[in-house]
Design an enzyme around this catalytic site. Structure first.
Site, short mmCIF file in Angstrom:
data_model
loop_
_atom_site.label_atom_id
_atom_site.label_comp_id
_atom_site.label_asym_id
_atom_site.label_seq_id
_atom_site.Cartn_x
_atom_site.Cartn_y
_atom_site.Cartn_z
CG ASP A 49 40.13 42.14 73.68
OD1 ASP A 49 41.33 41.81 73.64
OD2 ASP A 49 39.69 43.06 74.39
CE LYS A 60 39.41 41.54 77.76
NZ LYS A 60 40.33 42.41 77.04
O1 C5P Z 1 41.76 45.80 68.41
P1 C5P Z 1 40.90 46.81 69.07
O2 C5P Z 1 40.09 47.61 68.09
O3 C5P Z 1 40.04 46.24 70.18
O4 C5P Z 1 41.88 47.82 69.80
C1 C5P Z 1 41.47 49.08 70.26
C2 C5P Z 1 42.69 49.97 70.44
O5 C5P Z 1 43.47 49.50 71.54
C3 C5P Z 1 43.63 49.98 69.27
O6 C5P Z 1 43.24 50.97 68.33
C4 C5P Z 1 44.94 50.33 69.92
O7 C5P Z 1 45.02 51.71 70.19
C5 C5P Z 1 44.84 49.62 71.25
N1 C5P Z 1 45.46 48.29 71.26
C6 C5P Z 1 46.83 48.17 71.17
N2 C5P Z 1 47.41 46.93 71.21
C7 C5P Z 1 46.64 45.82 71.33
C8 C5P Z 1 45.24 45.92 71.43
C9 C5P Z 1 44.68 47.18 71.39
O8 C5P Z 1 47.55 49.17 71.07
N3 C5P Z 1 47.24 44.64 71.38
#
Ligand code: C5P
Length: 291
Positions: free
Chosen positions: A149, A22
Site C-alpha cells: 500500500d 486509506k
Molecule cells: O505488502 P504488505 O506487507 O502490506 O502485506 C501484508 C500481508 O498482506 C502480506 O504478507 C500478505 O499476506 C497479504 N497481502 C496479500 N496480497 C496483497 C497485499 C497483501 O496477500 N496484494
C-alpha cells in the site's frame, strides 16, 4: 502527505508531515500468486480523517521512534514502517544526519484496514525525499519494498491499485466523496484475512453497492474472509447499517467500515449519530482528498 520544515533560526531541526487514512472503495481479489501475495484490482482514495502526525528530528546516532498515545504503534524500530522507511533512505541522507528520531502521533487505528502504517512510511519517504532531494526512482523502489500500500500512499491520489497493489493507475474520475468511517474495538490481521480468502476458495463478495465509480459496482472480496477471521464484524456492520440507513463498505482487510454520504454536513450529523448509537469514539466524518 504534507511537509513543513521548521527552522530554529540557524539550521533545520525538524520536518513535519501528515499521514492520511486509506479508503478502499472497492477491492476485487483476482487470485493468489506464487510469491504469497494476491493480485488485486482495487479503487483506493485517501481520506482527510483520521490522520497521523509525523515529526522527524536529527539525532546523534541510530533511528528511533516514539509513539503517542503509548501502544498505538510499535516502538521497536525494526517493526515500525516509519523507521524502516528512514533506514531504506539512509544511504541517501547527508553525513551530518547521523541518526533520526521519528515522533509519531497516531490517530489511525492499526489492524483496521486504513493503511496507517503504510501511510506513515510513505509520509517519511516523501518528507526525506523532498528535503534531501532524493531521486524519485530511489523513493519509488523503497515504497514498493516497504509494503503493497505504500506506493499508493506516496501519491495520495485516487487510484486503481493493481498487481499486489504497487501498480497504480490514476482514477481521475473520482471527485470529492463524503464519508463516515467507523472502526470497531477489534482489528483484523491482513495476512490472516488473505489466508482465510484462500481457504474459502477465492470467494467474490455478493454485497455490491451500485456506483458509477466502478463498472459493476463497489464490492470488497475480502469481506467473506474478514467475517471468518472476526465473526463479530457481522453485528458491527448491522449496527452501522441501522444507525446510518446506508450500506457499509468494508475497508481493506477490515475491521473498519465506511458509508458514503452526500455532503459534509450530513457526514458530521451521521458520525455523531453513529458515535451515540454504537457508543464508539472511533468514528470520523471525512472527505476524500487528492482528486
Ligand atoms: O505488502 P504488505 O506487507 O502490506 O502485506 C501484508 C500481508 O498482506 C502480506 O504478507 C500478505 O499476506 C497479504 N497481502 C496479500 N496480497 C496483497 C497485499 C497483501 O496477500 N496484494
Amino acid at each position: 502527505m504534507s511537509t513543513m520544515p521548521t527552522s530554529n533560526g540557524r539550521r533545520l531541526t525538524v520536518l513535519r508531515g501528515r499521514s492520511l487514512a486509506k479508503i478502499t472503495l472497492s477491492l476485487h481479489v483476482l487470485g493468489a500468486r506464487a510469491d504469497g501475495y494476491h493480485d488485486l484490482d482495487a479503487l483506493t482514495v485517501a481520506a482527510s480523517d483520521p490522520y497521523d502526525d509525523i515529526a522527524l528530528y536529527r539525532q546523534a546516532h541510530g533511528t528511533t521512534v516514539s509513539v503517542t498515545p503509548k501502544g498505538a504503534a510499535p516502538t521497536n524500530a525494526a517493526n515500525n514502517l516509519a523507521t524502516r522507511a528512514v533506514e531504506l533512505l539512509r544511504p541517501h541522507l547527508p553525513s551530518d544526519v547521523p541518526g533520526m528520531r521519528v515522533r509519531l502521533t497516531k490517530r489511525i487505528p492499526i489492524g483496521a484496514g486504513l493503511g496507517g502504517g503504510s501511510s506513515n512510511a510513505a509520509t517519511v519517504l516523501g518528507m526525506l525525499a523532498k528535503h534531501y532531494r532524493i531521486p524519485k526512482r530511489v523513493v519509488a523502489h523503497a515504497a514498493a519494498k516497504l509494503g503493497s500500500d505504500v506506493p499508493f500512499a506516496l501519491g495520495g491520489r485516487p487510484a486503481f491499485m493493481r498487481g499486489r497493489g504497487e501498480r497504480l493507475e490514476p482514477a481521475s474520475h473520482v471527485g470529492v466523496l463524503h464519508l463516515v468511517i467507523a472502526t470497531p474495538p477489534f482489528g483484523c490481521a491482513t495476512p490472516a484475512v488473505y489466508r482465510a480468502w484462500d481457504e474459502l476458495g477465492a470467494p467474490r463478495s455478493d454485497r455490491v453497492l451500485d456506483s458509477d465509480l466502478v463498472v459493476g459496482g463497489l464490492r470488497n472480496d475480502l469481506e467473506p474472509a474478514a467475517l471468518v477471521v472476526a465473526p463479530e464484524l457481522a453485528s458491527f456492520r448491522e449496527a452501522l447499517a441501522a444507525a446510518t440507513q446506508l450500506p457499509p463498505i468494508l475497508l481493506g482487510s477490515g475491521s473498519s467500515y465506511a458509508v458514503i454520504v452526500e455532503d459534509a454536513d450530513t457526514a458530521a450529523a451521521i458520525a455523531s449519530r453513529v458515535r451515540a448509537a454504537l457508543r464508539l469514539d472511533a468514528v470520523w466524518a471525512a472527505a476524500t482528498v487528492g482528486s
